[in-house]
Motif scaffolding. Structure first.
Motif, PDB file in Angstrom:
ATOM      1  N   VAL A 228       5.721   3.624   6.169  1.00  0.00           N
ATOM      2  CA  VAL A 228       4.600   2.686   6.188  1.00  0.00           C
ATOM      3  C   VAL A 228       3.679   3.015   7.360  1.00  0.00           C
ATOM      4  CG1 VAL A 228       3.957   0.265   6.491  1.00  0.00           C
ATOM      5  CG2 VAL A 228       5.859   0.858   4.987  1.00  0.00           C
ATOM      6  N   GLN A 229       4.254   3.420   8.473  1.00  0.00           N
ATOM      7  CA  GLN A 229       3.435   3.784   9.635  1.00  0.00           C
ATOM      8  C   GLN A 229       2.520   4.958   9.316  1.00  0.00           C
ATOM      9  OE1 GLN A 229       3.272   1.990  12.567  1.00  0.00           O
ATOM     10  NE2 GLN A 229       1.474   3.268  12.865  1.00  0.00           N
ATOM     11  N   ASP A 230       2.974   5.890   8.496  1.00  0.00           N
ATOM     12  CA  ASP A 230       2.110   7.000   8.081  1.00  0.00           C
ATOM     13  C   ASP A 230       0.901   6.492   7.303  1.00  0.00           C
ATOM     14  OD1 ASP A 230       3.620   9.175   9.182  1.00  0.00           O
ATOM     15  OD2 ASP A 230       5.060   8.901   7.554  1.00  0.00           O
ATOM     16  N   ALA A 231       1.091   5.472   6.479  1.00  0.00           N
ATOM     17  CA  ALA A 231      -0.041   4.880   5.760  1.00  0.00           C
ATOM     18  C   ALA A 231      -1.015   4.252   6.751  1.00  0.00           C
ATOM     19  CB  ALA A 231       0.445   3.838   4.760  1.00  0.00           C
ATOM     20  N   LYS A 232      -0.492   3.592   7.765  1.00  0.00           N
ATOM     21  CA  LYS A 232      -1.349   2.975   8.784  1.00  0.00           C
ATOM     22  C   LYS A 232      -2.137   4.025   9.563  1.00  0.00           C
ATOM     23  CE  LYS A 232       1.420  -1.142   9.650  1.00  0.00           C
ATOM     24  NZ  LYS A 232       2.143  -1.910  10.674  1.00  0.00           N
ATOM     25  N   ASN A 233      -1.552   5.193   9.740  1.00  0.00           N
ATOM     26  CA  ASN A 233      -2.188   6.253  10.511  1.00  0.00           C
ATOM     27  C   ASN A 233      -3.157   7.100   9.689  1.00  0.00           C
ATOM     28  OD1 ASN A 233      -0.731   5.471  12.758  1.00  0.00           O
ATOM     29  ND2 ASN A 233       0.880   6.977  12.441  1.00  0.00           N
ATOM     30  N   ASN A 234      -3.164   6.931   8.383  1.00  0.00           N
ATOM     31  CA  ASN A 234      -4.037   7.703   7.507  1.00  0.00           C
ATOM     32  C   ASN A 234      -5.310   6.903   7.251  1.00  0.00           C
ATOM     33  OD1 ASN A 234      -5.310   8.573   5.027  1.00  0.00           O
ATOM     34  ND2 ASN A 234      -3.527   9.855   4.693  1.00  0.00           N
ATOM     35  N   PRO A 235      -6.454   7.334   7.778  1.00  0.00           N
ATOM     36  CA  PRO A 235      -7.678   6.543   7.617  1.00  0.00           C
ATOM     37  C   PRO A 235      -8.108   6.356   6.166  1.00  0.00           C
ATOM     38  CG  PRO A 235      -8.151   8.670   8.656  1.00  0.00           C
ATOM     39  CD  PRO A 235      -6.660   8.558   8.539  1.00  0.00           C
ATOM     40  N   ASP A 236      -7.756   7.299   5.289  1.00  0.00           N
ATOM     41  CA  ASP A 236      -8.113   7.154   3.875  1.00  0.00           C
ATOM     42  C   ASP A 236      -7.321   6.045   3.206  1.00  0.00           C
ATOM     43  OD1 ASP A 236     -10.055   9.164   3.855  1.00  0.00           O
ATOM     44  OD2 ASP A 236      -8.539  10.713   3.547  1.00  0.00           O
ATOM     45  N   LEU A 237      -6.148   5.735   3.712  1.00  0.00           N
ATOM     46  CA  LEU A 237      -5.347   4.635   3.179  1.00  0.00           C
ATOM     47  C   LEU A 237      -5.555   3.356   3.976  1.00  0.00           C
ATOM     48  CD1 LEU A 237      -1.932   6.369   2.374  1.00  0.00           C
ATOM     49  CD2 LEU A 237      -3.667   5.588   0.763  1.00  0.00           C
ATOM     50  N   ALA A 238      -5.608   3.478   5.291  1.00  0.00           N
ATOM     51  CA  ALA A 238      -5.661   2.308   6.167  1.00  0.00           C
ATOM     52  C   ALA A 238      -6.850   1.400   5.869  1.00  0.00           C
ATOM     53  CB  ALA A 238      -5.683   2.752   7.627  1.00  0.00           C
ATOM     54  N   LYS A 239      -7.937   1.966   5.404  1.00  0.00           N
ATOM     55  CA  LYS A 239      -9.127   1.153   5.149  1.00  0.00           C
ATOM     56  C   LYS A 239      -8.902   0.083   4.089  1.00  0.00           C
ATOM     57  CE  LYS A 239     -11.112   4.689   2.174  1.00  0.00           C
ATOM     58  NZ  LYS A 239     -12.199   5.676   2.133  1.00  0.00           N
ATOM     59  N   TYR A 240      -7.848   0.200   3.310  1.00  0.00           N
ATOM     60  CA  TYR A 240      -7.565  -0.785   2.269  1.00  0.00           C
ATOM     61  C   TYR A 240      -6.861  -2.031   2.796  1.00  0.00           C
ATOM     62  CZ  TYR A 240      -8.956   2.811  -0.994  1.00  0.00           C
ATOM     63  OH  TYR A 240      -9.683   3.762  -1.665  1.00  0.00           O
ATOM     64  N   VAL A 241      -6.289  -1.946   4.026  1.00  0.00           N
ATOM     65  CA  VAL A 241      -5.521  -3.078   4.552  1.00  0.00           C
ATOM     66  C   VAL A 241      -5.877  -3.433   5.995  1.00  0.00           C
ATOM     67  CG1 VAL A 241      -3.188  -3.897   5.120  1.00  0.00           C
ATOM     68  CG2 VAL A 241      -3.566  -2.629   3.009  1.00  0.00           C
ATOM     69  N   LYS A 242      -6.256  -2.464   6.801  1.00  0.00           N
ATOM     70  CA  LYS A 242      -6.473  -2.689   8.228  1.00  0.00           C
ATOM     71  C   LYS A 242      -7.384  -3.898   8.473  1.00  0.00           C
ATOM     72  CE  LYS A 242      -7.867  -0.320  12.410  1.00  0.00           C
ATOM     73  NZ  LYS A 242      -8.396   0.923  12.960  1.00  0.00           N
ATOM     74  N   ASN A 243      -6.956  -4.757   9.404  1.00  0.00           N
ATOM     75  CA  ASN A 243      -7.699  -5.976   9.753  1.00  0.00           C
ATOM     76  C   ASN A 243      -7.923  -6.879   8.547  1.00  0.00           C
ATOM     77  OD1 ASN A 243      -7.955  -5.122  12.461  1.00  0.00           O
ATOM     78  ND2 ASN A 243      -9.708  -3.867  11.892  1.00  0.00           N
ATOM     79  N   TRP A 244      -6.864  -7.074   7.780  1.00  0.00           N
ATOM     80  CA  TRP A 244      -6.951  -7.889   6.574  1.00  0.00           C
ATOM     81  C   TRP A 244      -7.583  -9.241   6.877  1.00  0.00           C
ATOM     82  CZ3 TRP A 244      -7.435  -7.666   1.720  1.00  0.00           C
ATOM     83  CH2 TRP A 244      -7.293  -8.810   0.946  1.00  0.00           C
ATOM     84  N   ARG A 245      -8.310  -9.730   5.948  1.00  0.00           N
ATOM     85  CA  ARG A 245      -9.040 -10.991   5.928  1.00  0.00           C
ATOM     86  C   ARG A 245     -10.403 -10.864   6.584  1.00  0.00           C
ATOM     87  NH1 ARG A 245      -8.613 -13.961   1.960  1.00  0.00           N
ATOM     88  NH2 ARG A 245      -9.602 -15.598   3.103  1.00  0.00           N
TER      89      ARG A 245
ATOM     90  N   LEU B 213       0.832  -1.204   0.000  1.00  0.00           N
ATOM     91  CA  LEU B 213       0.000   0.000   0.000  1.00  0.00           C
ATOM     92  C   LEU B 213       0.866   1.252   0.000  1.00  0.00           C
ATOM     93  CD1 LEU B 213      -2.860   1.216   0.155  1.00  0.00           C
ATOM     94  CD2 LEU B 213      -2.629   1.136   2.648  1.00  0.00           C
ATOM     95  N   TYR B 214       1.919   1.236   0.791  1.00  0.00           N
ATOM     96  CA  TYR B 214       2.884   2.344   0.828  1.00  0.00           C
ATOM     97  C   TYR B 214       3.443   2.602  -0.570  1.00  0.00           C
ATOM     98  CZ  TYR B 214       7.349   4.647   1.840  1.00  0.00           C
ATOM     99  OH  TYR B 214       8.421   5.493   1.845  1.00  0.00           O
ATOM    100  N   GLU B 215       3.832   1.529  -1.244  1.00  0.00           N
ATOM    101  CA  GLU B 215       4.373   1.661  -2.598  1.00  0.00           C
ATOM    102  C   GLU B 215       3.305   2.147  -3.570  1.00  0.00           C
ATOM    103  OE1 GLU B 215       7.518   1.368  -3.367  1.00  0.00           O
ATOM    104  OE2 GLU B 215       8.211   0.518  -1.472  1.00  0.00           O
ATOM    105  N   ALA B 216       2.109   1.581  -3.497  1.00  0.00           N
ATOM    106  CA  ALA B 216       1.036   1.941  -4.428  1.00  0.00           C
ATOM    107  C   ALA B 216       0.601   3.392  -4.271  1.00  0.00           C
ATOM    108  CB  ALA B 216      -0.164   1.014  -4.227  1.00  0.00           C
ATOM    109  N   ALA B 217       0.680   3.906  -3.055  1.00  0.00           N
ATOM    110  CA  ALA B 217       0.282   5.301  -2.796  1.00  0.00           C
ATOM    111  C   ALA B 217       1.411   6.284  -3.110  1.00  0.00           C
ATOM    112  CB  ALA B 217      -0.148   5.457  -1.338  1.00  0.00           C
ATOM    113  N   HIS B 218       2.557   5.782  -3.550  1.00  0.00           N
ATOM    114  CA  HIS B 218       3.707   6.611  -3.920  1.00  0.00           C
ATOM    115  C   HIS B 218       4.141   7.529  -2.780  1.00  0.00           C
ATOM    116  CE1 HIS B 218       3.338   5.340  -8.107  1.00  0.00           C
ATOM    117  NE2 HIS B 218       2.030   5.498  -7.948  1.00  0.00           N
ATOM    118  N   LEU B 219       4.079   7.027  -1.547  1.00  0.00           N
ATOM    119  CA  LEU B 219       4.400   7.871  -0.398  1.00  0.00           C
ATOM    120  C   LEU B 219       5.859   8.295  -0.367  1.00  0.00           C
ATOM    121  CD1 LEU B 219       2.239   6.350   2.461  1.00  0.00           C
ATOM    122  CD2 LEU B 219       1.753   8.253   0.932  1.00  0.00           C
TER     123      LEU B 219
END
Length: 89
Positions: free
Chosen positions: A34-51, A20-26
Motif C-alpha cells: 500500500v505504501q508503494d501506491a502512496k509513493n506513486n504519484p500516478d496512483l496517489a492522486k486518486y486518494v491523497k488528501n481525501w475529502r 486503491l491497492y486492490e483496484a490497481a492489482h499491485l
C-alpha cells in the motif's frame, strides 16, 4: 451478509488506500505494498488528501464486525492531476 452503506469521511482515507491497492492489482504486479501506491504519484492522486472539494464516495460496512468491506469513490482530476488512463507501473 448484512451491510450498510454510508458516505465516505476523511477518516476513511486509510481504507481508500487499501482499496486503491486492490483496484490497481499491485499484489499481482510483484512485491508492492500500500505504501508503494502512496509513493506513486500516478496512483496517489486518486486518494491523497481525501475529502477535497468535490470528492464523493461511499463505503460499505459489514454490520457484524463494523468493518469496511468495499468502497466506491470519485474525484475530479484537473490540471496537473489529470489522468489519461495510462498504466501506472
Amino acid at each position: 451478509m448484512d451491510y450498510s452503506i454510508r458516505p465516505l469521511a476523511q477518516e476513511d482515507e486509510p481504507f481508500l488506500w487499501q482499496m486503491l491497492y486492490e483496484a490497481a492489482h499491485l499484489v499481482e504486479k510483484g512485491d508492492f505494498t500500500v505504501q508503494d501506491a502512496k509513493n506513486n504519484p500516478d496512483l496517489a492522486k486518486y486518494v491523497k488528501n481525501w475529502r477535497c472539494q468535490d470528492d464523493s464516495g461511499f463505503v460499505a460496512i459489514l454490520e457484524s464486525s463494523n468493518q469496511p468491506v468495499g468502497a466506491a469513490w470519485l474525484r475530479l482530476l484537473t490540471g496537473e492531476n489529470n489522468s489519461c488512463g495510462q498504466e501506472c507501473w
